[in-house]
Design a protein around this motif. Structure first.
Motif, short mmCIF file in Angstrom:
data_model
loop_
_atom_site.label_atom_id
_atom_site.label_comp_id
_atom_site.label_asym_id
_atom_site.label_seq_id
_atom_site.Cartn_x
_atom_site.Cartn_y
_atom_site.Cartn_z
N MET A 21 0.84 -1.19 0.00
CA MET A 21 0.00 0.00 0.00
C MET A 21 0.87 1.25 0.00
O MET A 21 1.97 1.25 0.55
N MET A 22 0.39 2.28 -0.65
CA MET A 22 1.10 3.55 -0.69
C MET A 22 0.44 4.50 0.31
O MET A 22 -0.54 5.18 -0.01
N ARG A 23 0.96 4.50 1.53
CA ARG A 23 0.41 5.34 2.57
C ARG A 23 1.56 5.89 3.40
O ARG A 23 2.67 5.36 3.38
N SER A 24 1.29 6.96 4.15
CA SER A 24 2.32 7.58 4.96
C SER A 24 2.73 6.65 6.09
O SER A 24 2.04 5.68 6.41
N GLY A 25 3.86 6.96 6.72
CA GLY A 25 4.34 6.14 7.82
C GLY A 25 5.35 5.11 7.35
O GLY A 25 6.18 5.38 6.48
N ASP A 26 5.28 3.92 7.92
CA ASP A 26 6.28 2.89 7.66
C ASP A 26 6.31 2.45 6.20
O ASP A 26 7.38 2.18 5.65
N LYS A 27 5.14 2.37 5.56
CA LYS A 27 5.10 1.94 4.16
C LYS A 27 5.85 2.94 3.27
O LYS A 27 6.67 2.55 2.43
N LEU A 28 5.58 4.22 3.46
CA LEU A 28 6.28 5.23 2.67
C LEU A 28 7.77 5.22 2.97
O LEU A 28 8.60 5.37 2.06
N GLN A 29 8.13 5.02 4.22
CA GLN A 29 9.54 4.96 4.57
C GLN A 29 10.22 3.78 3.88
O GLN A 29 11.36 3.89 3.40
N SER A 30 9.52 2.65 3.79
CA SER A 30 10.08 1.50 3.09
C SER A 30 10.28 1.80 1.61
O SER A 30 11.31 1.45 1.02
N TYR A 31 9.29 2.44 1.01
CA TYR A 31 9.42 2.82 -0.41
C TYR A 31 10.62 3.75 -0.61
O TYR A 31 11.42 3.58 -1.54
N ARG A 32 10.73 4.74 0.26
CA ARG A 32 11.84 5.70 0.11
C ARG A 32 13.19 5.04 0.33
O ARG A 32 14.16 5.34 -0.36
N THR A 33 13.25 4.12 1.30
CA THR A 33 14.48 3.38 1.54
C THR A 33 14.84 2.54 0.32
O THR A 33 16.00 2.50 -0.11
N LEU A 34 13.85 1.87 -0.25
CA LEU A 34 14.09 1.05 -1.44
C LEU A 34 14.59 1.90 -2.60
O LEU A 34 15.53 1.51 -3.31
N ALA A 35 13.99 3.06 -2.80
CA ALA A 35 14.43 3.94 -3.88
C ALA A 35 15.88 4.36 -3.68
O ALA A 35 16.69 4.38 -4.63
N ARG A 36 16.23 4.69 -2.45
CA ARG A 36 17.61 5.09 -2.14
C ARG A 36 18.59 3.95 -2.42
O ARG A 36 19.68 4.16 -2.96
N ILE A 37 18.19 2.73 -2.08
CA ILE A 37 19.05 1.57 -2.30
C ILE A 37 19.22 1.30 -3.80
O ILE A 37 20.33 1.04 -4.28
N LEU A 38 18.11 1.35 -4.53
CA LEU A 38 18.18 1.02 -5.95
C LEU A 38 18.99 2.04 -6.74
O LEU A 38 19.55 1.71 -7.80
N MET A 39 19.10 3.25 -6.23
CA MET A 39 19.94 4.25 -6.89
C MET A 39 21.39 3.80 -6.95
O MET A 39 22.14 4.20 -7.85
N THR A 40 21.79 2.95 -6.01
CA THR A 40 23.18 2.47 -5.98
C THR A 40 23.39 1.24 -6.86
O THR A 40 24.52 0.74 -6.95
N LEU A 41 22.32 0.77 -7.50
CA LEU A 41 22.41 -0.46 -8.30
C LEU A 41 22.14 -0.19 -9.78
O LEU A 41 21.77 -1.10 -10.53
N ARG A 42 22.37 1.04 -10.20
CA ARG A 42 22.08 1.39 -11.59
C ARG A 42 23.11 0.85 -12.56
O ARG A 42 22.93 0.97 -13.78
N ASP A 43 24.19 0.25 -12.06
CA ASP A 43 25.16 -0.36 -12.97
C ASP A 43 24.66 -1.72 -13.47
O ASP A 43 25.26 -2.31 -14.36
N PHE A 44 23.54 -2.23 -12.88
CA PHE A 44 22.92 -3.47 -13.36
C PHE A 44 21.70 -3.13 -14.21
O PHE A 44 21.06 -2.09 -14.02
N ASP A 45 21.37 -4.04 -15.13
CA ASP A 45 20.12 -3.93 -15.87
C ASP A 45 19.02 -4.60 -15.06
O ASP A 45 19.14 -5.77 -14.68
N TRP A 46 17.94 -3.89 -14.77
CA TRP A 46 16.78 -4.43 -14.07
C TRP A 46 15.63 -3.46 -14.23
O TRP A 46 15.82 -2.29 -14.58
#
Length: 249
Positions: free
Chosen positions: A83-108
């Motif tokens: 679900m896209m809602r404020s609180g822990d879910k949004l924090q998880s989404y933001r954390t995932l986005a931050r992590i994936l920014m470091t993996l742009r050398d892979f195709d996915w």
């Protein structure tokens, strides 16, 4: 808080059995339940059959989703359903986005299933990855959601303060290995090193490294996916839950 806590203690004292769904909860309740055998582990469960059926038709689901969402079937597909809602879910989404920014050398490509009031915030979080990296699938009906899990190569979710995460049960049931944060009951449903990887909370580099290793090793992903489906079918399925509850009763 005191009134509620005392009422909880009274209810525990009168119960004929206490069922806990995670080792963390079990440890917290152990000092309060003094009667032998009254405290029992009862793993969370789902009806795994629809997800197993989707896994059996994995290639069909992958072909359909590839055409519908314009995704290259040759590259690894990461997925998340939340679900896209404020609180822990949004924090998880933001954390995932931050992590994936470091993996742009892979195709996915990342498949995101879900919607909610924080959708704009979620989309903004992933904006830096570029539109070619993320596909928003919206709210999916159960069959299409099972198909999306089965079609994916790796389920990725930081799981910030999750109790255990139903979507991670579903993804594994569909043969998709999981990389998740070690919160709450997550280690009780994802077997670290067997059905996926469970990393320390708030450790972006460890999470990224776990994803990186599995992106580079398709055979290991496939092996973990098979073990994930077997694990859910034998321990977290509706039938096994029925047997377990019968034993306790």
């Amino acid at each position: 808080w005191r009134i509620g806590h005392e009422a909880t203690l009274a209810a525990i004292a009168h119960a004929d059995a206490i069922l806990t769904m995670s080792a963390k909860d079990h440890a917290g309740l152990r000092p309060l339940v003094t009667r032998p055998g009254y405290l029992q582990m009862f793993p969370p469960f789902i009806d795994a059959q629809p997800f197993a059926a989707a896994l059996a038709c994995r290639q069909r689901h992958r072909d359909e989703l590839s055409g519908r969402a314009q995704i290259d079937p040759a590259m690894p597909w990461l997925s998340v359903a939340a679900m896209m809602r404020s609180g822990d879910k949004l924090q998880s989404y933001r954390t995932l986005a931050r992590i994936l920014m470091t993996l742009r050398d892979f195709d996915w490509v990342l498949l995101v299933a879900g919607d909610g009031p924080a959708r704009c915030d979620v989309v903004e979080s992933f904006a830096g990855l570029g539109p070619h990296r993320v596909r928003y699938l919206g709210v999916l009906d159960p069959d299409k959601l099972a198909g999306a899990y089965a079609a994916s190569d790796l389920y990725v979710w930081p799981a910030v303060r999750e109790a255990y995460g139903m979507s991670m049960l579903e993804a594994q049931a569909a043969g998709c290995p999981v990389v998740a944060g070690r919160y709450g009951g997550v280690p009780d449903i994802v077997i670290d090193g067997v059905t996926g990887q469970v990393v320390a909370p708030e450790d972006d580099s460890a999470f990224a490294n776990a994803v990186r290793i599995l992106l580079a090793d398709p055979e290991r992903r496939m092996s973990m996916g098979h073990e994930a489906a077997r694990h859910i079918a034998t321990r977290h399925d509706l039938i096994s839950a029925s047997v377990r509850l019968g034993q306790i009763l």
